[in-house]
Design a protein around this motif. Structure first.
Motif, PDB file in Angstrom:
ATOM      1  N   THR A 182     -18.477  63.037 106.070  1.00 11.88           N
ATOM      2  CA  THR A 182     -17.982  64.340 105.634  1.00 11.88           C
ATOM      3  C   THR A 182     -17.823  64.314 104.122  1.00 11.88           C
ATOM      4  O   THR A 182     -17.591  63.261 103.528  1.00 11.88           O
ATOM      5  CB  THR A 182     -16.618  64.657 106.278  1.00 11.88           C
ATOM      6  N   LEU A 183     -17.936  65.479 103.512  1.00 20.47           N
ATOM      7  CA  LEU A 183     -17.803  65.564 102.060  1.00 20.47           C
ATOM      8  C   LEU A 183     -16.367  65.271 101.647  1.00 20.47           C
ATOM      9  O   LEU A 183     -15.418  65.612 102.362  1.00 20.47           O
ATOM     10  CB  LEU A 183     -18.222  66.939 101.571  1.00 20.47           C
ATOM     11  N   TYR A 184     -16.219  64.659 100.487  1.00 17.58           N
ATOM     12  CA  TYR A 184     -14.892  64.352  99.960  1.00 17.58           C
ATOM     13  C   TYR A 184     -14.203  65.658  99.581  1.00 17.58           C
ATOM     14  O   TYR A 184     -14.812  66.527  98.945  1.00 17.58           O
ATOM     15  CB  TYR A 184     -15.036  63.418  98.755  1.00 17.58           C
ATOM     16  N   SER A 185     -12.952  65.824  99.981  1.00 13.02           N
ATOM     17  CA  SER A 185     -12.261  67.104  99.797  1.00 13.02           C
ATOM     18  C   SER A 185     -11.929  67.418  98.337  1.00 13.02           C
ATOM     19  O   SER A 185     -11.797  68.571  97.974  1.00 13.02           O
ATOM     20  CB  SER A 185     -10.973  67.124 100.624  1.00 13.02           C
ATOM     21  N   ASN A 186     -11.779  66.378  97.493  1.00 13.14           N
ATOM     22  CA  ASN A 186     -11.430  66.599  96.098  1.00 13.14           C
ATOM     23  C   ASN A 186     -12.367  65.774  95.212  1.00 13.14           C
ATOM     24  O   ASN A 186     -12.037  64.658  94.826  1.00 13.14           O
ATOM     25  CB  ASN A 186      -9.971  66.209  95.864  1.00 13.14           C
ATOM     26  N   PRO A 187     -13.544  66.292  94.871  1.00 13.50           N
ATOM     27  CA  PRO A 187     -14.502  65.506  94.088  1.00 13.50           C
ATOM     28  C   PRO A 187     -13.998  65.152  92.685  1.00 13.50           C
ATOM     29  O   PRO A 187     -14.356  64.111  92.154  1.00 13.50           O
ATOM     30  CB  PRO A 187     -15.749  66.381  94.029  1.00 13.50           C
ATOM     31  N   HIS A 188     -13.143  65.987  92.105  1.00 13.68           N
ATOM     32  CA  HIS A 188     -12.601  65.682  90.776  1.00 13.68           C
ATOM     33  C   HIS A 188     -11.742  64.419  90.831  1.00 13.68           C
ATOM     34  O   HIS A 188     -11.871  63.537  89.986  1.00 13.68           O
ATOM     35  CB  HIS A 188     -11.785  66.854  90.239  1.00 13.68           C
ATOM     36  N   LEU A 189     -10.869  64.324  91.837  1.00 10.90           N
ATOM     37  CA  LEU A 189     -10.043  63.129  92.001  1.00 10.90           C
ATOM     38  C   LEU A 189     -10.917  61.907  92.273  1.00 10.90           C
ATOM     39  O   LEU A 189     -10.665  60.832  91.721  1.00 10.90           O
ATOM     40  CB  LEU A 189      -9.035  63.317  93.132  1.00 10.90           C
ATOM     41  N   TYR A 190     -11.939  62.061  93.088  1.00  5.37           N
ATOM     42  CA  TYR A 190     -12.855  60.955  93.391  1.00  5.37           C
ATOM     43  C   TYR A 190     -13.521  60.440  92.125  1.00  5.37           C
ATOM     44  O   TYR A 190     -13.552  59.233  91.869  1.00  5.37           O
ATOM     45  CB  TYR A 190     -13.909  61.417  94.405  1.00  5.37           C
ATOM     46  N   ARG A 191     -14.052  61.336  91.299  1.00  8.40           N
ATOM     47  CA  ARG A 191     -14.704  60.916  90.047  1.00  8.40           C
ATOM     48  C   ARG A 191     -13.704  60.282  89.092  1.00  8.40           C
ATOM     49  O   ARG A 191     -14.005  59.300  88.410  1.00  8.40           O
ATOM     50  CB  ARG A 191     -15.394  62.116  89.393  1.00  8.40           C
ATOM     51  N   ASN A 192     -12.493  60.831  89.053  1.00 11.24           N
ATOM     52  CA  ASN A 192     -11.449  60.286  88.192  1.00 11.24           C
ATOM     53  C   ASN A 192     -11.088  58.862  88.605  1.00 11.24           C
ATOM     54  O   ASN A 192     -10.979  57.967  87.762  1.00 11.24           O
ATOM     55  CB  ASN A 192     -10.225  61.204  88.263  1.00 11.24           C
ATOM     56  N   LEU A 193     -10.892  58.643  89.896  1.00 16.66           N
ATOM     57  CA  LEU A 193     -10.553  57.306  90.386  1.00 16.66           C
ATOM     58  C   LEU A 193     -11.708  56.327  90.194  1.00 16.66           C
ATOM     59  O   LEU A 193     -11.489  55.158  89.857  1.00 16.66           O
ATOM     60  CB  LEU A 193     -10.162  57.368  91.868  1.00 16.66           C
ATOM     61  N   THR A 194     -12.935  56.791  90.397  1.00 18.44           N
ATOM     62  CA  THR A 194     -14.101  55.927  90.202  1.00 18.44           C
ATOM     63  C   THR A 194     -14.183  55.458  88.756  1.00 18.44           C
ATOM     64  O   THR A 194     -14.392  54.268  88.484  1.00 18.44           O
ATOM     65  CB  THR A 194     -15.392  56.672  90.588  1.00 18.44           C
ATOM     66  N   GLY A 195     -14.014  56.349  87.818  1.00 21.73           N
ATOM     67  CA  GLY A 195     -14.041  55.983  86.406  1.00 21.73           C
ATOM     68  C   GLY A 195     -12.911  55.039  86.034  1.00 21.73           C
ATOM     69  O   GLY A 195     -13.096  54.083  85.277  1.00 21.73           O
ATOM     70  N   ALA A 196     -11.719  55.291  86.589  1.00 24.33           N
ATOM     71  CA  ALA A 196     -10.572  54.432  86.306  1.00 24.33           C
ATOM     72  C   ALA A 196     -10.783  53.030  86.850  1.00 24.33           C
ATOM     73  O   ALA A 196     -10.439  52.035  86.201  1.00 24.33           O
ATOM     74  CB  ALA A 196      -9.298  55.047  86.893  1.00 24.33           C
ATOM     75  N   LEU A 197     -11.373  52.916  88.038  1.00 24.79           N
ATOM     76  CA  LEU A 197     -11.667  51.598  88.602  1.00 24.79           C
ATOM     77  C   LEU A 197     -12.725  50.862  87.782  1.00 24.79           C
ATOM     78  O   LEU A 197     -12.628  49.652  87.567  1.00 24.79           O
ATOM     79  CB  LEU A 197     -12.121  51.727  90.059  1.00 24.79           C
ATOM     80  N   GLN A 198     -13.736  51.581  87.322  1.00 24.39           N
ATOM     81  CA  GLN A 198     -14.754  50.945  86.482  1.00 24.39           C
ATOM     82  C   GLN A 198     -14.141  50.468  85.172  1.00 24.39           C
ATOM     83  O   GLN A 198     -14.468  49.391  84.682  1.00 24.39           O
ATOM     84  CB  GLN A 198     -15.914  51.898  86.229  1.00 24.39           C
ATOM     85  N   TYR A 199     -13.240  51.246  84.591  1.00 23.08           N
ATOM     86  CA  TYR A 199     -12.556  50.820  83.371  1.00 23.08           C
ATOM     87  C   TYR A 199     -11.745  49.553  83.625  1.00 23.08           C
ATOM     88  O   TYR A 199     -11.726  48.643  82.806  1.00 23.08           O
ATOM     89  CB  TYR A 199     -11.646  51.949  82.860  1.00 23.08           C
ATOM     90  N   LEU A 200     -11.094  49.479  84.775  1.00 19.98           N
ATOM     91  CA  LEU A 200     -10.297  48.304  85.116  1.00 19.98           C
ATOM     92  C   LEU A 200     -11.169  47.055  85.233  1.00 19.98           C
ATOM     93  O   LEU A 200     -10.750  45.968  84.855  1.00 19.98           O
ATOM     94  CB  LEU A 200      -9.539  48.556  86.426  1.00 19.98           C
ATOM     95  N   THR A 201     -12.398  47.198  85.698  1.00 23.97           N
ATOM     96  CA  THR A 201     -13.274  46.030  85.853  1.00 23.97           C
ATOM     97  C   THR A 201     -13.781  45.482  84.521  1.00 23.97           C
ATOM     98  O   THR A 201     -14.274  44.358  84.481  1.00 23.97           O
ATOM     99  CB  THR A 201     -14.490  46.346  86.740  1.00 23.97           C
TER     100      THR A 201
END
Length: 100
Positions: free
Chosen positions: A70-89
Motif C-alpha cells: 500500500t502507498l505510504y500515507s505521508n510521503p513528506h514524512l517518509y522522505r524526511n526520515l529517509t534523508g535524516a537516516l542517510q545523514y546519520l550514516t
C-alpha cells in the motif's frame, strides 16, 4: 575571530553545544562528539520509540511486494526520515547497511 569578523558579517555565539545533529561535550582531554540525541529524536519522530529491539540487523523474511504494497500515507514524512537516516550514516558507517 576578529580577522574573520573584519572580512565577513558574523557574530561569535560562544562555544558550540549542539550543531547539525551533533552534540559537543568539552572535557579536559578535548571534545566528545555524539549523535545520540539526534538518533533519539529521529526514532521519536518516526513513531518507533515504543518498538522492541531485534537481534538481527536485517529482516530475513521480506513482507512487501510490488503488487501488494500500500502507498505510504505521508510521503513528506517518509522522505524526511529517509534523508535524516542517510545523514546519520555519514558519521555512523556501522549502521549504513541496515539503513540502506
Amino acid at each position: 575571530m576578529s580577522l574573520l569578523g573584519s572580512e565577513f558579517d558574523m557574530k561569535d555565539l560562544g562555544p558550540s553545544s549542539y550543531f547539525l545533529g551533533i552534540a559537543v561535550t568539552r572535557h579536559a582531554g578535548g571534545l566528545f562528539l555524539s549523535q545520540c540525541k539526534y538518533a533519539e529524536e529521529l526514532i521519536e519522530r518516526s513513531g518507533m520509540s515504543a518498538c522492541k529491539t531485534s537481534p538481527n540487523l536485517v529482516d530475513t523474511k521480506p513482507k512487501l511486494s510490488a503488487q501488494s504494497a500500500t502507498l505510504y500515507s505521508n510521503p513528506h514524512l517518509y522522505r524526511n526520515l529517509t534523508g535524516a537516516l542517510q545523514y546519520l550514516t555519514f558519521t555512523r558507517p556501522d549502521i549504513s547497511y541496515v539503513v540502506q
